[in-house]
Structure formats: C-alpha cells, structure tokens
Design a protein around this motif. Structure first.
Motif, short mmCIF file in Angstrom:
data_model
loop_
_atom_site.label_atom_id
_atom_site.label_comp_id
_atom_site.label_asym_id
_atom_site.label_seq_id
_atom_site.Cartn_x
_atom_site.Cartn_y
_atom_site.Cartn_z
N LEU A 41 21.94 -16.51 -24.39
CA LEU A 41 22.51 -16.10 -25.82
C LEU A 41 21.40 -15.50 -26.33
CD1 LEU A 41 24.53 -19.40 -25.90
CD2 LEU A 41 25.42 -17.10 -25.63
N VAL A 42 20.15 -16.25 -26.23
CA VAL A 42 19.10 -15.90 -27.24
C VAL A 42 18.52 -14.52 -26.78
CG1 VAL A 42 16.40 -16.43 -27.61
CG2 VAL A 42 18.37 -18.07 -27.76
N ALA A 43 18.40 -14.24 -25.58
CA ALA A 43 17.99 -13.13 -24.81
C ALA A 43 19.02 -11.83 -25.26
CB ALA A 43 17.93 -13.06 -23.50
N LEU A 44 20.21 -12.26 -25.17
CA LEU A 44 21.10 -11.15 -25.82
C LEU A 44 21.08 -10.75 -27.37
CD1 LEU A 44 24.00 -11.74 -23.29
CD2 LEU A 44 22.35 -9.91 -23.04
N GLN A 45 21.04 -11.99 -27.81
CA GLN A 45 21.00 -11.78 -29.31
C GLN A 45 19.78 -11.21 -29.78
OE1 GLN A 45 20.29 -15.49 -31.71
NE2 GLN A 45 21.51 -14.72 -33.27
N ASN A 46 18.74 -11.29 -29.29
CA ASN A 46 17.36 -10.46 -29.65
C ASN A 46 17.05 -9.23 -28.91
OD1 ASN A 46 16.93 -12.72 -31.32
ND2 ASN A 46 15.66 -13.78 -29.87
N GLY A 47 17.81 -8.85 -28.14
CA GLY A 47 17.79 -7.93 -27.46
C GLY A 47 16.50 -7.70 -26.27
N LYS A 48 16.12 -8.83 -26.00
CA LYS A 48 15.15 -8.93 -24.99
C LYS A 48 15.61 -8.60 -23.36
CE LYS A 48 12.37 -12.21 -27.40
NZ LYS A 48 11.16 -11.70 -28.01
N ALA A 49 16.89 -8.83 -23.24
CA ALA A 49 17.28 -8.43 -21.76
C ALA A 49 18.78 -8.08 -21.93
CB ALA A 49 17.20 -9.80 -20.94
N SER A 50 19.22 -7.22 -21.09
CA SER A 50 20.70 -6.95 -21.06
C SER A 50 21.56 -6.64 -19.62
CB SER A 50 20.61 -5.61 -21.96
OG SER A 50 20.13 -4.46 -21.34
N THR A 51 20.45 -6.90 -18.45
CA THR A 51 21.19 -6.76 -17.28
C THR A 51 20.77 -8.15 -16.51
OG1 THR A 51 18.78 -6.32 -16.25
CG2 THR A 51 20.05 -4.50 -17.02
N GLN A 52 21.77 -8.37 -15.53
CA GLN A 52 21.60 -9.71 -14.89
C GLN A 52 20.14 -10.12 -14.38
OE1 GLN A 52 24.63 -10.62 -12.31
NE2 GLN A 52 23.18 -11.35 -10.61
N ARG A 53 19.53 -9.07 -13.74
CA ARG A 53 18.19 -9.39 -13.33
C ARG A 53 17.33 -9.63 -14.48
NH1 ARG A 53 16.41 -4.49 -10.42
NH2 ARG A 53 16.15 -3.51 -12.20
N ASP A 54 17.42 -9.00 -15.61
CA ASP A 54 16.42 -9.29 -16.67
C ASP A 54 16.69 -10.63 -17.13
OD1 ASP A 54 15.47 -6.67 -16.40
OD2 ASP A 54 16.34 -5.92 -18.12
N LEU A 55 17.83 -11.13 -17.38
CA LEU A 55 18.57 -12.24 -17.93
C LEU A 55 17.81 -13.39 -16.93
CD1 LEU A 55 21.99 -11.46 -19.21
CD2 LEU A 55 20.03 -12.15 -20.55
#
Length: 156
Positions: A41-55
């Motif tokens: 949730l935090v990664a997506l909200q802050n734009g830090k990751a957007s792929t499964q691998r990055d998450l």
C-alpha cells in the motif's frame, strides 16, 4: 552459561513485533486493509514501485507470496492491474480509488498506535529506538545475504 533466552533481543523484538501486528490488524481491519499489505500500500501510494517484482523487492518478500497477496488485494478491490505499455509481459499495479481514499485514515490509525506504544518514551528515546532497530535490520539483512551466498556455493 546461565543466560535467559526469553530476555534476548531476538525474543523481545519478536514479542514487540507480534504486539504491533495485533494492534495494527485491529486498527486496519475496519478499513479493509491487513498489516501484511502495508508495504504494498505504501509503495503504491508513494509511487516507489508498480510491478510485482518491484513490490516484492520493496516489501522484502519472495515473488510467490507477493503474487498471492496481490491476487487477494485485487479480489478485495484494493489494487488494479493494467498492461505495462513498455513490456507486454508485465503489469502495472495501482491502488484503486477506494483504497487511496482510505489510506490517510489507515496511516493516522497506525501513527496513533505507534504513539500509544511509545508512551513513557522521550522523543530522543523513540528516535534512538528507530535508529537501533534500523541498524539491527541492516545487520540481519547482511547475515541473510551472506547465508544465502554460502548456501548457493554449497550447491555448486
């Protein structure tokens, strides 16, 4: 040696972590979130990751459990997947509008829980605790990486 295993940092941190998980789950569940979903949730909200691998990398978990979590989050209406225009084999993951709208309340609830858990700590002690835990996590990550490298060399 007459050390008390129940007084070791590892055991005490484990007890504290379980306490934080119980408290956080109780505060997040009414909002439709789970504590295990927080890094996503935090990664997506802050734009830090957007792929499964990055998450998975951001959350420090393996790909299969991340795939399972994302499937549940999609089922529960927390995320949406779209084809990555740059790589047709990959998907971009975003928070749904409903999840985005509930995030501020979830963050407020979690910060409130942390403040309650640190009652009696000075600001300086709270900052020191965060610094110590951050350093401990870095040490554990290094040990884990070294152990993984040893395991890889044993296979060869």
């Amino acid at each position: 040696m007459d050390e008390d295993v129940l007084s070791t940092p590892g055991h005490l941190i484990s007890l504290a972590a379980r306490g934080f998980v119980r408290m956080s789950e109780a505060r997040l569940k009414p909002l439709g979130f789970g504590v295990g979903q927080l890094p996503v949730l935090v990664a997506l909200q802050n734009g830090k990751a957007s792929t499964q691998r990055d998450l998975a990398r951001f959350a420090r978990i393996e790909q299969p459990p991340m795939a399972q979590m994302l499937a549940r989050m999609e089922r529960d209406g927390l995320i949406e997947r779209t084809r990555d225009p740059a790589d047709g084999r990959s998907s971009r993951i975003v928070l749904t509008k409903a999840a985005q709208q509930r995030m501020p309340e979830a963050i407020t609830a979690l910060f409130g829980g942390n403040r309650e858990a640190l009652v009696g700590f000075t600001d300086s002690e709270a900052l020191q605790l965060v610094d110590l835990l951050t350093r401990l996590i870095e040490n554990l990550d290094q040990i884990s990486s070294a152990d993984a490298a040893l395991g890889d060399s044993r296979v060869l």
